[in-house]
Enzyme design. Sequence first.
Site, short mmCIF file in Angstrom:
data_model
loop_
_atom_site.label_atom_id
_atom_site.label_comp_id
_atom_site.label_asym_id
_atom_site.label_seq_id
_atom_site.Cartn_x
_atom_site.Cartn_y
_atom_site.Cartn_z
N ALA A 78 53.22 24.63 38.75
CA ALA A 78 51.99 24.32 38.02
C ALA A 78 51.46 22.94 38.35
CB ALA A 78 52.23 24.43 36.51
N VAL A 87 26.94 44.37 59.57
CA VAL A 87 28.30 44.68 59.12
C VAL A 87 29.12 45.34 60.22
CG1 VAL A 87 29.64 46.13 57.52
CG2 VAL A 87 27.64 44.87 56.70
N ILE A 122 56.56 19.97 37.24
CA ILE A 122 56.54 19.29 35.95
C ILE A 122 57.95 19.37 35.36
CG2 ILE A 122 55.50 19.24 33.64
CD1 ILE A 122 53.08 20.69 34.85
N GLY A 175 22.34 43.28 56.51
CA GLY A 175 22.86 42.07 55.88
C GLY A 175 22.46 40.83 56.63
#
Length: 571
Positions: A449, A144, A409, A187
Site C-alpha cells: 500500500a 480499427v 507500511i 475511428g
Amino acid sequence: MSDIGKPLSAGEIKRTEENIILIQEQENIISGAVEKVKNAGTTAEVIRKRGQMTVWDRLDYLVDAGTWCPLHTLYNPETNEEGCTGVVDGLGKIDGKWAVIIAFDNKVMAGAWISGQAENILRVTDLAKRLNIPLVWLTNCSGVKLMEQEKVYADRRGSGAAFYRHAELNKLGIPILNAIYGTNPAGGGYQGISPTILLAHKDANIAVGGAGIVGGMNPKGSFDLESAQQLIDATKGFKAKAPGRVETHFDQTAYFREVHDTEIGVLDGIKEYMSGMPAFDPKVFRVAESAEPKYPVQDLNRLIPANQKRPYDAVQVLARLTDNSEFMEYRPDYGPEVFTGVAKIDGFPVGVIGNRQGVIPKYPEYAEGAYVGVGGKHYRQGLIKQSEFVTFCGRDNLPIIWLQDTTGIDVGDIAEEAELLALGQSLIYSIQKTDVAMMCVILRKGTAAAHYIMGGPQANENNAFTLGTPLTEIYVMHGETAAAASYARRLVKEQEAGNDLGPIIEKMNQMVKDYEEKSRPVFCAEQGFVDEVVTLPDLRKYCVAFAGANYQNPKSITPIHQMILPRTIKG
C-alpha cells in the site's frame, strides 16, 4: 534554501564500479526493448521511399531539440504481436512551449487502432488535462484492426472514449492541435475531427467510412464463391477516390483550417499555432534563475545501489536533482523515515517527498523499543508529516515530485494501535483533496500500500506520470515473502502428514521467480505500472519538463510572497 549533498570521494567512486556495471546490464535490456518497439512494423526506408516521413521523422522536426521526454514507449498491456500500442507520445516543447504530443506510428499497420491503444490515449489526454497544456496530435490512422475489433472498439474505456475526452479538453479550454496525414476512415475520421484545430497534408482525408468499406458491403450477410468473386471484381474496378478529401473538408465543410503541400509544411503550421497558445512568461513563477545541480547527475548510478537491500543517502540523491543542490526541508526532526520539503527545478518551486534509507534508532516512538525503525518503511510520524506537507503544497499550488523507494507500511498489533491503517488512508485523502499535479519516480522499490499512498499512478486526479528506473521493482510484497505467506500453512500440513516437502518448496521457488520476472522495469512499463523507464541521470530532465509544463498555464495561482509553506518551514 540550504545546501545539500557533497562530492563523491575517491573511495566511494572505486567501491561503486560494480554498481555501474549492474545498472548498465539493466539499461541494455531496457534499450533493447525500446529499439524493438521503434523498429516495429514497416521499415523506415520503405516509408520514406513512399515520399512520407516516419512518425519519428515528424517528431524530430516538430519538437524543440533536447526537450523530448518520451512516455509509454514500452506500453503493451495486451501483449500485441506488434509489440506496442501503435502510438508514440511524450512531453516536449514546440516553439518554446510545453505540449503533450501523441502520434500514430504510420509504420505499424498504417497507424491502425490496435489493442491497448485506447488506454494509452486516455493516459495522454489525462496528462494534458492535469498539466493544462495543449495536446498535439500527429494523426495518420487507418482505422480499427478489424480482426481484433472486440479488443479495440467498445467498452467504457474503448476507442470511442478518446473522442469524449477530446470534447472534455475543449470544454476546459485546453486546445488540441492536429496534423493530419494519410487516409483516416471511421475511428480515424473522428480522431481527425475531434481536436480543436485541424491542419492537413494535401493528400490527407478523413471520413466516417473508407472507400474499402463502401465497396465491400455485402447484403447476403455471409460470403460464398459468387460474392467473393463480386468483391474481387469490385475491388479491381474500383476507381473512386477516397471520401473526405481536401477538396471536401477544406473547400466545402471547412473542417481543415489549413492545407499544406508538404509534410513539413503541416508541422510548421503546428509550430505557428503553438506560438499563439496560452502561456505565462516563466519569470512570473520562477523564484530564481535556473541552475544545474552542483554535483553530476551521473553520480546517481553510483549512489543508488542495485542491491535492493543496501541503504543509501537519499539526500545525496536529491542533491543531484535540484537546482544548485539546495533544499528547504519541512519538519526534519519529525517522521525521519521520509523527507519533505521545497526545492527549485529550473527555477520553479516544487514540493519533494521521498523515502530515507537505513536504520533509525529509537524509532518509531510507539514501538517503545520493541523493534527498530528502518528507512523505506512508513510509520506514524512520517505518515502525518506527509499528509501535512501535501496539504500545504495544495494551499500554495506547488507541484509535487515523489521519490519512491518504499518497502511498505509498518504492520502488526503495535502498528494498528498507532492508527497506521487510518493514517495511510488519510494521506490518500490529503492527496485527493489537493488539486496539484504530481510526478512519481520509483527509484527502486514500490511495495504494498505504500506504493499507493506516495502519489503513485493510482492517484489518477493528481498523478501526471510515473517513472521507473533500471532498478525499479513493483510488487505487493517481495517474492520470498509472498511465497512464505502463500505456502506456510501448507508446509506445516505436509510435514505433519509426513510428506515430502520438495514439491511445495519447488512451487515456492517458482513463485519467487515469477514475482521477480513480473516486477522488473520492462514488465512494469509494458503493463503500464510506470509510464516510462528512464536512466537515473535522465530523471533531472523529466523533472524539468514536469515543472515547466506545470507552470506554463496554471489554473490556480498562489503569489510567491503569499505562500505559507516556506514561512512554516522558517518558523
